[in-house]
Design a protein around this motif. Structure first.
Motif, short mmCIF file in Angstrom:
data_model
loop_
_atom_site.label_atom_id
_atom_site.label_comp_id
_atom_site.label_asym_id
_atom_site.label_seq_id
_atom_site.Cartn_x
_atom_site.Cartn_y
_atom_site.Cartn_z
N ALA A 143 0.84 -1.20 0.00
CA ALA A 143 0.00 0.00 0.00
C ALA A 143 0.87 1.25 0.00
O ALA A 143 1.92 1.29 0.66
CB ALA A 143 -0.90 -0.01 1.22
N PRO A 144 0.50 2.27 -0.75
CA PRO A 144 1.29 3.51 -0.79
C PRO A 144 1.40 4.17 0.58
O PRO A 144 0.52 4.03 1.44
CB PRO A 144 0.50 4.40 -1.76
CG PRO A 144 -0.31 3.45 -2.59
CD PRO A 144 -0.66 2.32 -1.66
N LEU A 145 2.47 4.92 0.76
CA LEU A 145 2.71 5.67 1.98
C LEU A 145 2.26 7.11 1.81
O LEU A 145 2.00 7.57 0.70
CB LEU A 145 4.21 5.66 2.30
CG LEU A 145 4.85 4.30 2.57
CD1 LEU A 145 6.37 4.43 2.54
CD2 LEU A 145 4.39 3.77 3.92
N ARG A 146 2.20 7.83 2.92
CA ARG A 146 2.03 9.27 2.84
C ARG A 146 3.29 9.88 2.23
O ARG A 146 4.37 9.32 2.32
CB ARG A 146 1.78 9.86 4.24
CG ARG A 146 0.44 9.45 4.85
CD ARG A 146 0.27 10.12 6.20
NE ARG A 146 -0.99 9.75 6.83
CZ ARG A 146 -2.15 10.36 6.62
NH1 ARG A 146 -2.19 11.39 5.78
NH2 ARG A 146 -3.24 9.96 7.23
N ALA A 147 3.15 11.04 1.64
CA ALA A 147 4.28 11.69 1.00
C ALA A 147 5.35 12.08 2.02
O ALA A 147 5.04 12.55 3.12
CB ALA A 147 3.81 12.93 0.25
N SER A 148 6.60 11.84 1.68
CA SER A 148 7.73 12.24 2.50
C SER A 148 8.96 12.34 1.60
O SER A 148 9.13 11.54 0.67
CB SER A 148 7.99 11.23 3.62
OG SER A 148 9.09 11.63 4.43
N GLU A 149 9.81 13.30 1.85
CA GLU A 149 10.98 13.54 1.00
C GLU A 149 11.96 12.37 1.05
O GLU A 149 12.30 11.87 2.12
CB GLU A 149 11.69 14.81 1.46
CG GLU A 149 12.93 15.17 0.66
CD GLU A 149 13.62 16.40 1.18
OE1 GLU A 149 14.63 16.81 0.58
OE2 GLU A 149 13.16 16.95 2.20
N PRO A 150 12.45 11.91 -0.09
CA PRO A 150 13.49 10.87 -0.11
C PRO A 150 14.85 11.48 0.21
O PRO A 150 15.14 12.63 -0.18
CB PRO A 150 13.45 10.36 -1.54
CG PRO A 150 13.02 11.55 -2.34
CD PRO A 150 12.06 12.31 -1.46
N VAL A 151 15.70 10.73 0.92
CA VAL A 151 17.01 11.27 1.29
C VAL A 151 18.17 10.40 0.80
O VAL A 151 19.30 10.89 0.69
CB VAL A 151 17.12 11.48 2.82
CG1 VAL A 151 16.11 12.53 3.28
CG2 VAL A 151 16.89 10.17 3.57
N ARG A 152 17.91 9.12 0.52
CA ARG A 152 19.00 8.25 0.08
C ARG A 152 18.45 7.10 -0.74
O ARG A 152 17.35 6.61 -0.47
CB ARG A 152 19.80 7.70 1.27
CG ARG A 152 21.12 7.06 0.88
CD ARG A 152 22.05 6.85 2.06
NE ARG A 152 23.40 6.58 1.58
CZ ARG A 152 24.30 7.51 1.32
NH1 ARG A 152 24.01 8.77 1.54
NH2 ARG A 152 25.50 7.21 0.86
#
Length: 210
Positions: A57-66
Motif C-alpha cells: 500500500a502507498p505511503l504518505r508523501a515524504s521527502e526521499p534522502v538516500r
C-alpha cells in the motif's frame, strides 16, 4: 493531470544534458560505454508489476534522502530537482558523481503515483551514480530512505532503453494506481560528438516498507 505528467517533456529535456561527458573527453570505445538493457529485461506487455510480486500500500508523501540499489552498487544521497527558467528539469550537479535527484514537484518515492528519480551516467571524470543502470535485472531491489524514517523497498519490473526522438512520455511518466518508481539515466546509442542518444529507464513498484 498529475504534477509528474505536467513536467514530463521538461524532464526529458533536462535528463539528456551531460550524457557521456567522460567518453567524449577521453575517447570512446565499446568497452567504456555504459551497460545497456537486453530485450529480456523489457516488459512483455504494458507496464505493470510482475505477476506474483507483492504490491504494498502507498505511503504518505515524504521527502526521499538516500537511494540504494545493491545489485549495481548504488548507495547515494538524493537531492530535489526543480525546473529551470527554460522549462527543462534541473539535473544533479555534474561534479558530484554519487548523487541522484528526484522531481520534487512530482510524486515522492513510496507515495501513490509515479515517482521520478534521475542520475548521471558519467561526468568528465568517469562513471557516475547510474552508470550501471542498464545492467539491472527484473526483480532487483531498490531501497529509498525517506525523511519520515521509513525505507520504501521497490522491486524492478523491467528495464528498457529508448532513443531520444522516440521517448514514450506516457509509458514512463503516466499516472499509477500504486506506488511506482522510475529510475532514469542516459543510454542507447552513442557518438563521440553528442554522447548518448537516448535514455535507460528502470520501472519498479513498492513491495515493502521498513
Amino acid at each position: 493531470m498529475d504534477r509528474t505528467r505536467l513536467g514530463a517533456r521538461a524532464w526529458a529535456a533536462g535528463v539528456v544534458a551531460l550524457c557521456g561527458l567522460w567518453l567524449v573527453h577521453n575517447g570512446a570505445s565499446a568497452r567504456l560505454v555504459a551497460p545497456q538493457p537486453s530485450t529480456g529485461q523489457a516488459f512483455v506487455a504494458d507496464p505493470a508489476p510482475q505477476a506474483g510480486s507483492a504490491v504494498a500500500a502507498p505511503l504518505r508523501a515524504s521527502e526521499p534522502v538516500r537511494i540504494r540499489v545493491p545489485r549495481i552498487g548504488v548507495d547515494a544521497p538524493m537531492t530535489p530537482l526543480g525546473l529551470g527558467a527554460d522549462g527543462s528539469l534541473d539535473v544533479p550537479p555534474a561534479e558530484d558523481r554519487n548523487l541522484a535527484g528526484w522531481f520534487e514537484k512530482g510524486t515522492p518515492p513510496g507515495a501513490k503515483g509515479t515517482a521520478i528519480v534521475a542520475g548521471h551516467v558519467d561526468n568528465a571524470e568517469g562513471p557516475a551514480v547510474f552508470y550501471s543502470l542498464g545492467s539491472l535485472r527484473k526483480g532487483a531491489s531498490v531501497e529509498i530512505d525517506r525523511r519520515d524514517g521509513r525505507t520504501a523497498v521497490f522491486a524492478v519490473d523491467a528495464v528498457e532503453v529508448y532513443d531520444n526522438d522516440a521517448f514514450p512520455d506516457e509509458r514512463v511518466y503516466g499516472a499509477s494506481a500504486h506506488a511506482a518508481l522510475r529510475l532514469i539515466t542516459c543510454g542507447g546509442g552513442y557518438t563521440p560528438r553528442t554522447g548518448y542518444l537516448g535514455n535507460v529507464v528502470a520501472y519498479a513498484h513498492l513491495t515493502e516498507v521498513r
